[in-house]
Design an enzyme around this catalytic site. Structure first.
Site, PDB file in Angstrom:
ATOM      1  N   ARG A   1      30.773  41.151  52.413  1.00 25.15           N
ATOM      2  CA  ARG A   1      29.997  41.073  51.170  1.00 25.15           C
ATOM      3  C   ARG A   1      29.356  39.690  51.094  1.00 25.15           C
ATOM      4  O   ARG A   1      30.027  38.716  50.763  1.00 25.15           O
ATOM      5  CB  ARG A   1      30.949  41.300  49.983  1.00 25.15           C
ATOM      6  CG  ARG A   1      30.252  41.588  48.667  1.00 25.15           C
ATOM      7  CD  ARG A   1      31.234  41.459  47.504  1.00 25.15           C
ATOM      8  NE  ARG A   1      31.428  40.060  47.167  1.00 25.15           N
ATOM      9  CZ  ARG A   1      32.569  39.529  46.714  1.00 25.15           C
ATOM     10  NH1 ARG A   1      33.637  40.273  46.554  1.00 25.15           N
ATOM     11  NH2 ARG A   1      32.648  38.241  46.433  1.00 25.15           N
TER      12      ARG A   1
ATOM     13  N   HIS B   1      30.606  39.422  43.860  1.00 25.20           N
ATOM     14  CA  HIS B   1      31.174  40.764  43.629  1.00 25.20           C
ATOM     15  C   HIS B   1      30.237  41.599  42.756  1.00 25.20           C
ATOM     16  O   HIS B   1      29.862  42.714  43.099  1.00 25.20           O
ATOM     17  CB  HIS B   1      32.556  40.631  42.977  1.00 25.20           C
ATOM     18  CG  HIS B   1      33.101  41.925  42.498  1.00 25.20           C
ATOM     19  ND1 HIS B   1      33.540  42.917  43.350  1.00 25.20           N
ATOM     20  CD2 HIS B   1      33.251  42.424  41.234  1.00 25.20           C
ATOM     21  CE1 HIS B   1      33.945  43.964  42.636  1.00 25.20           C
ATOM     22  NE2 HIS B   1      33.782  43.684  41.362  1.00 25.20           N
TER      23      HIS B   1
ATOM     24  N   TYR C   1      35.786  30.905  45.099  1.00 27.35           N
ATOM     25  CA  TYR C   1      36.982  31.274  45.866  1.00 27.35           C
ATOM     26  C   TYR C   1      36.742  31.432  47.368  1.00 27.35           C
ATOM     27  O   TYR C   1      37.631  31.818  48.094  1.00 27.35           O
ATOM     28  CB  TYR C   1      37.624  32.552  45.296  1.00 27.35           C
ATOM     29  CG  TYR C   1      36.671  33.736  45.126  1.00 27.35           C
ATOM     30  CD1 TYR C   1      36.347  34.542  46.208  1.00 27.35           C
ATOM     31  CD2 TYR C   1      36.112  34.027  43.880  1.00 27.35           C
ATOM     32  CE1 TYR C   1      35.486  35.617  46.049  1.00 27.35           C
ATOM     33  CE2 TYR C   1      35.246  35.095  43.718  1.00 27.35           C
ATOM     34  CZ  TYR C   1      34.939  35.897  44.802  1.00 27.35           C
ATOM     35  OH  TYR C   1      34.075  36.944  44.654  1.00 27.35           O
TER      36      TYR C   1
HETATM   37  C1  LIG Z   1      41.657  50.797  38.448  1.00 21.64           C
HETATM   38  C2  LIG Z   1      40.878  49.518  38.399  1.00 21.64           C
HETATM   39  N1  LIG Z   1      41.518  48.341  38.456  1.00 21.64           N
HETATM   40  C3  LIG Z   1      40.821  47.188  38.430  1.00 21.64           C
HETATM   41  C4  LIG Z   1      39.449  47.211  38.327  1.00 21.64           C
HETATM   42  C5  LIG Z   1      38.658  45.905  38.335  1.00 21.64           C
HETATM   43  N2  LIG Z   1      37.972  45.785  39.625  1.00 21.64           N
HETATM   44  C6  LIG Z   1      36.677  46.138  39.760  1.00 21.64           C
HETATM   45  S1  LIG Z   1      36.156  45.998  41.327  1.00 21.64           S
HETATM   46  C7  LIG Z   1      37.647  45.426  41.860  1.00 21.64           C
HETATM   47  C8  LIG Z   1      37.867  45.050  43.297  1.00 21.64           C
HETATM   48  C9  LIG Z   1      37.598  46.174  44.227  1.00 21.64           C
HETATM   49  O1  LIG Z   1      37.520  45.707  45.555  1.00 21.64           O
HETATM   50  P1  LIG Z   1      37.193  46.654  46.756  1.00 21.64           P
HETATM   51  O2  LIG Z   1      37.942  47.933  46.591  1.00 21.64           O
HETATM   52  O3  LIG Z   1      37.408  45.895  48.000  1.00 21.64           O
HETATM   53  O4  LIG Z   1      35.647  47.020  46.554  1.00 21.64           O
HETATM   54  P2  LIG Z   1      34.368  46.043  46.618  1.00 21.64           P
HETATM   55  O5  LIG Z   1      34.101  45.596  45.212  1.00 21.64           O
HETATM   56  O6  LIG Z   1      34.677  44.930  47.528  1.00 21.64           O
HETATM   57  O7  LIG Z   1      33.241  46.895  47.092  1.00 21.64           O
HETATM   58  C10 LIG Z   1      38.545  45.367  40.796  1.00 21.64           C
HETATM   59  C11 LIG Z   1      39.936  44.915  40.901  1.00 21.64           C
HETATM   60  C12 LIG Z   1      38.812  48.478  38.264  1.00 21.64           C
HETATM   61  N3  LIG Z   1      37.490  48.602  38.220  1.00 21.64           N
HETATM   62  N4  LIG Z   1      39.553  49.617  38.322  1.00 21.64           N
END
Ligand SMILES: Cc1ncc(C[n+]2csc(CCOP(=O)(O)OP(=O)(O)O)c2C)c(N)n1
Ligand SMILES: [Mg+2]
Length: 354
Positions: free
Chosen positions: A254, A258, A267
């Site tokens: 990425r 985010h 970070y």
């Molecule tokens: C069930 C839940 N817990 C926490 C969140 C907050 N949150 C949004 S994105 C994220 C990280 C996800 O990371 P990843 O699965 O690696 O996907 P990426 O964003 O890197 O595409 C979190 C913790 C959420 N949206 N849903």
């Protein structure tokens, strides 16, 4: 020894666009390669516009695909229209490939539910924001496809962070037991907001998580759209053929924040990000196409102008869409509104209908 496993790694294009091994059959189709390239460039231009809209107060939030364009484009390009896509919030490239309009994506991120009533296949699922919860939905969809004996495949996309969720394990286990027509795609972009992959798992690969569910997983260079397309083609064909689920770990990075609510420089180091810029998928495919004399500077200029025009026109249409009445925010989650929400709705609209 009663069990042993291996995880394959797939890559065709090196970062400089040279070829590492014999290309898959579809790579002889110049038009297809150019379409893949165009889709990745369009996504990058669209992302830039979406962030600009958010920064100027005209969009709620947005998650860019910068650096990961080859994953969603490669996967979607291997699907048939009748297959079912269950995307996460970062898989815009797949939605656009499947016919969702740019202004519909903007409507969604602008807080307008009409964006989910999109022009892509009506049976595709909307963006899933709760991390990993689309995985059990996918297993359910695939179970239905199997019961109905329909030769269709459900494709589920989620992040590296999602692979730590129980939902994902449960969905994979169920899919393995029932030999469902599913392809799980873990988009391993190394980060889950500020959590690095090293804190996500102590496994050497995410792909090997499929083994415990009884099917195979493959690690694919997610910055190589040819590898993504080839892996997806094979996995989808096997699932359609009744051979059960497959798992693809797309190893990517990425390059952006985010979402627009994040500042990744807090970070991770600039050096780390800089190093990954050398691998990114758009330059990689362009170098290959240019080396093969399939793409020129004037093609590039024309494409840039086309993408700009298309994205600007979509943004205009989005901005010109009259907002819905505020009370419509209660309309789409429940068939029968629970009393707590009904009371809020009454408070908002008074006696009038809203
Ligand atoms: C069930 C839940 N817990 C926490 C969140 C907050 N949150 C949004 S994105 C994220 C990280 C996800 O990371 P990843 O699965 O690696 O996907 P990426 O964003 O890197 O595409 C979190 C913790 C959420 N949206 N849903
Ligand atoms: Mg991630």
């Amino acid at each position: 020894m009663i069990a042993r496993f291996e995880v394959r790694q797939r890559n065709y294009l090196a970062p400089d666009g040279s070829i590492n091994r014999a290309l898959p059959a579809f790579a002889s189709d110049a038009k297809l390669l150019i379409d893949l390239y165009r889709a990745m460039v369009l996504l990058r231009v669209f992302d830039r516009k979406a962030v600009a809209l958010q920064r100027t107060g005209r969009l709620g939030t947005y998650a860019v695909s910068l650096g990961q364009e080859a994953v969603s484009v490669g996967i979607a390009s291997a699907m048939r229209e009748e297959d079912v896509l269950l995307p996460s919030y970062r898989d815009n490239g797949a939605l656009i490939w499947r016919g969702v309009k740019l202004e519909e994506i903007l409507l969604f991120w602008g807080g307008d539910e009409r964006g989910n009533h999109f022009s892509g296949p009506v049976h595709d699922f909307p963006f899933c924001v709760p991390v990993g919860s689309q995985a059990p939905h996918t297993a359910g969809v695939a179970y239905a496809l199997k019961l109905r004996k329909e030769p269709r495949v459900a494709v589920c996309m989620f992040g590296d962070g999602a692979t730590s969720k129980g939902d994902v394990y449960e969905a994979m286990n169920f899919a393995g037991v029932h030999k469902l027509p599913v392809v799980f795609v873990a988009v391993n972009n190394q980060w889950a907001i500020s959590v690095p992959l090293s804190l996500q798992t102590s496994c050497e690969t995410l792909a090997q998580k499929a083994i415990a569910a009884g099917f195979s997983g493959e690690q694919v260079d997610g910055s190589d759209v040819l590898a993504m397309r080839a892996a997806a083609e094979e996995a989808i064909a096997a699932a359609r053929d009744g051979k059960g689920p497959r798992f693809i770990e797309a190893v990517t990075y990425r390059l952006g924040d985010h979402t627009t609510s994040d500042d990744a420089s807090r970070y991770r180091s600039a050096e780390e990000v800089q190093a990954h810029w050398k691998e990114e998928p758009v330059t990689r495919l362009r170098s290959y196409l240019v080396n093969q004399k399939m793409w020129s500077k004037s093609d590039e200029e024309q494409l840039a102008a086309e993408c700009h025009e298309r994205v600007e026109a979509a943004a205009e249409r989005y901005l010109a869409t009259p907002p819905r009445r505020p009370a419509t925010m209660f309309d789409h989650l429940y068939a029968d509104l629970p009393e707590a929400y009904a009371a809020q709705r009454r408070e908002l609209v008074g006696d009038d209908n809203g």
